[in-house]
Design an enzyme around this catalytic site. Structure first.
Site, PDB file in Angstrom:
ATOM      1  N   ASP A   1      37.082  37.974  35.612  1.00 55.07           N
ATOM      2  CA  ASP A   1      35.927  37.091  35.463  1.00 55.07           C
ATOM      3  C   ASP A   1      34.936  37.534  34.380  1.00 55.07           C
ATOM      4  O   ASP A   1      34.604  38.720  34.294  1.00 55.07           O
ATOM      5  CB  ASP A   1      35.097  37.057  36.757  1.00 55.07           C
ATOM      6  CG  ASP A   1      35.930  36.940  38.003  1.00 55.07           C
ATOM      7  OD1 ASP A   1      37.127  36.681  37.906  1.00 55.07           O
ATOM      8  OD2 ASP A   1      35.359  37.116  39.097  1.00 55.07           O
TER       9      ASP A   1
ATOM     10  N   GLU B   1      34.340  31.119  45.347  1.00 58.07           N
ATOM     11  CA  GLU B   1      33.981  32.297  44.555  1.00 58.07           C
ATOM     12  C   GLU B   1      33.109  31.866  43.368  1.00 58.07           C
ATOM     13  O   GLU B   1      33.156  30.723  42.917  1.00 58.07           O
ATOM     14  CB  GLU B   1      35.247  32.973  44.037  1.00 58.07           C
ATOM     15  CG  GLU B   1      36.170  33.460  45.153  1.00 58.07           C
ATOM     16  CD  GLU B   1      37.367  34.231  44.627  1.00 58.07           C
ATOM     17  OE1 GLU B   1      37.508  35.408  44.986  1.00 58.07           O
ATOM     18  OE2 GLU B   1      38.178  33.667  43.865  1.00 58.07           O
TER      19      GLU B   1
HETATM   20  N1  DQQ Z   1      36.891  38.149  41.107  1.00 58.29           N
HETATM   21  C1  DQQ Z   1      35.964  39.178  41.501  1.00 58.29           C
HETATM   22  C2  DQQ Z   1      35.266  38.651  42.718  1.00 58.29           C
HETATM   23  C3  DQQ Z   1      35.390  37.181  42.544  1.00 58.29           C
HETATM   24  C4  DQQ Z   1      36.782  37.038  42.006  1.00 58.29           C
HETATM   25  C5  DQQ Z   1      36.718  40.450  41.742  1.00 58.29           C
HETATM   26  C6  DQQ Z   1      37.037  35.739  41.315  1.00 58.29           C
HETATM   27  O1  DQQ Z   1      33.906  39.069  42.739  1.00 58.29           O
HETATM   28  O2  DQQ Z   1      35.173  36.501  43.760  1.00 58.29           O
HETATM   29  O3  DQQ Z   1      37.308  40.874  40.537  1.00 58.29           O
HETATM   30  O4  DQQ Z   1      38.099  35.826  40.399  1.00 58.29           O
END
Ligand code: DQQ
Length: 458
Positions: free
Chosen positions: A20, A193
């Site tokens: 992300d 998310e």
């Molecule tokens: N990636 C992160 C989380 C999120 C997810 C962990 C979404 O915080 O919810 O790497 O791709």
């Protein structure tokens, strides 16, 4: 087969895993991009915040890792996604520590390179009482009328996705205000998310990424007190490989969005390549006069244009290939749909047609298809057929297609985007062909540029 599928003008770290985009902010004129990063492998692992900065959102400078898990800290198993804010002149990151999922703060002096974690972490230690949540993470924070507001991605077991709303006067003590929005399990999955909320035009844009759908959804709607009232819904990208986007407002007031482009190939292939995950191009978000979401590549990308080729306007034959060739291209094409039953183009096309990535508009269905099922003869590469709803105004299909080695990112009629990943095996899989079938269609404009890498001085 020894071809490099590594993109050259989409952002990615020097090596290893990225997912992300995080903490997007323009600070004293400089853009900062943080990102979920595993610095020791091309696979998901203990998450760090990677960091890069840019003067133009196009050319990036790699910077040291901003956040690493602290052993015995609230983020000992990973510093997960979050945002950046200007807290009265102090650059501040708000992110999720795991495990369990809790919310944390880190601050920096003016250079945003070195970050100190707040001794008070976690500042939110548990979900609201009485809620059986499926997740509790990914803070998005903004300031309104002297107070801070935070939304968190969540879900209620057996019910559906959920966005939780909090308020604070100091970023430390947070009061739970209630659910900003609830979803239905059968429509948008069990856990949302990376929620993002920002004003756009006279409305608000709410973005979230529901599990298990692995799509980036948005609503255009209105804030009504502490509730969000959705009006229009869509996907930020219909290609199936664009997730967890983050949008921010730059100092010029532009709404700009990046999304994570996961790989469409096996974990063995990622390990062998030594890298995995790419950021989308920066996209400019706006509202049309009718209140629909518009997406365009930011104009700064034009600095990457090098040699230019055009084609004269002409009636399209069934398949015209190869009109141009390359693996780092921007194609700006306009087609008059006429009576054609399908029309579009192929990129990354081998001379014998054995590998190709196809974009095809079907007027009767009002859908634009992206087909990567024949993009590669490598059995480890996943092909997909995906499509977006598309209304062509005045019978004109306008596509801006960005080819960057394994990334094909498409903006159609400034309305819908489709992004796919293609991993051709053949050295000659570089061609661009024009397609039309079942009637008359006219190519009204065709511009193509080779694009430069973002990693050398322009
Ligand atoms: N990636 C992160 C989380 C999120 C997810 C962990 C979404 O915080 O919810 O790497 O791709």
């Amino acid at each position: 087969m020894n071809l490099d599928h590594r993109p050259q003008y989409h952002f990615l770290p020097v090596a290893n895993w990225m997912n992300d985009p995080n903490g997007l902010i323009q600070w004293k004129g400089i853009y900062h991009l943080f990102y979920q990063h595993n610095p020791v492998g091309a696979c998901f692992g203990a998450m760090h915040w990677g960091h890069a900065s840019s003067h133009d959102l196009v050319h990036w400078r790699h910077l040291p890792i901003a956040l690493a898990p602290t052993p015995d800290g609230a983020d000992c198993d990973g510093a997960w996604s979050g945002c950046a804010v200007d807290a009265n002149g102090v650059p501040t990151l708000i992110y999720t520590g795991v495990h369990p999922q809790v919310q944390c703060l880190a601050t920096s002096d003016d250079d945003l390179i070195v970050w100190q974690k707040d001794p008070a972490n976690p500042v939110i230690a548990e979900p609201p009482t009485g809620l059986a949540v499926t997740g509790f993470r990914d803070p998005c924070v903004w300031r309104d009328d002297g107070l801070w507001y935070m939304i968190l991605g969540s879900g209620q077991q057996g019910v559906g996705g959920l966005i939780l709303l909090y308020r604070s006067s100091d970023l430390h003590d947070w009061e739970y205000l209630g659910p900003l929005l609830e979803g239905r399990l059968d429509e948008t999955g069990h856990n949302w998310e990376c929620p993002n909320l920002l004003p756009i035009g006279d409305r608000h844009l709410l973005i979230f990424s529901p599990e298990p759908l692995r799509q980036a959804h948005y609503y255009i709607g209105e804030l009504d007190g502490h509730r969000f009232r959705p009006k229009a819904h869509g996907l930020l990208d219909y290609g199936g490989l664009y997730y967890a986007p983050q949008a921010f407002t730059d100092q010029g007031g532009r709404r700009i969005c990046f999304g994570w482009l996961p790989e469409g190939r096996s974990s063995e292939a990622m390990a062998q390549a030594g890298w995995a995950g790419v950021q989308s191009l920066p996209r400019l978000l706006s509202l049309s006069s009718k209140g629909a979401l518009e997406q365009r590549p930011i104009p700064e990308l034009e600095a990457l244009r090098r040699s230019h080729q055009t084609l004269e306007a002409h009636a399209l034959a069934n398949c015209e290939g190869t009109v141009v060739a390359g693996r780092m291209l921007e194609i700006d094409v306009e087609m008059n749909v006429g009576s054609a039953t399908s029309l579009g183009l192929q990129v990354l096309r081998a001379s014998d047609g054995s590998e190709h990535t196809t974009l095809l508009f079907k007027p009767a269905e009002g859908r634009l298809y992206l087909d990567t099922r024949f993009a590669s003869q490598d059995p480890g590469a996943e092909g997909r057929l995906t499509s977006a709803p598309l209304d062509v105004m005045d019978g004109l299909l306008r596509m801006r297609v960005y080819v960057d080695h394994s990334v094909v990112e498409v903006f159609a009629n400034e309305r819908v985007c489709l992004t796919g990943r293609s991993y051709p095996t053949r050295a000659d899989a570089t061609g661009v062909a024009l397609l039309s079938d079942g009637g008359s269609a006219v190519l009204s404009r065709f511009d193509c540029w080779t694009l430069a890498t973002i990693w050398s001085p322009n």
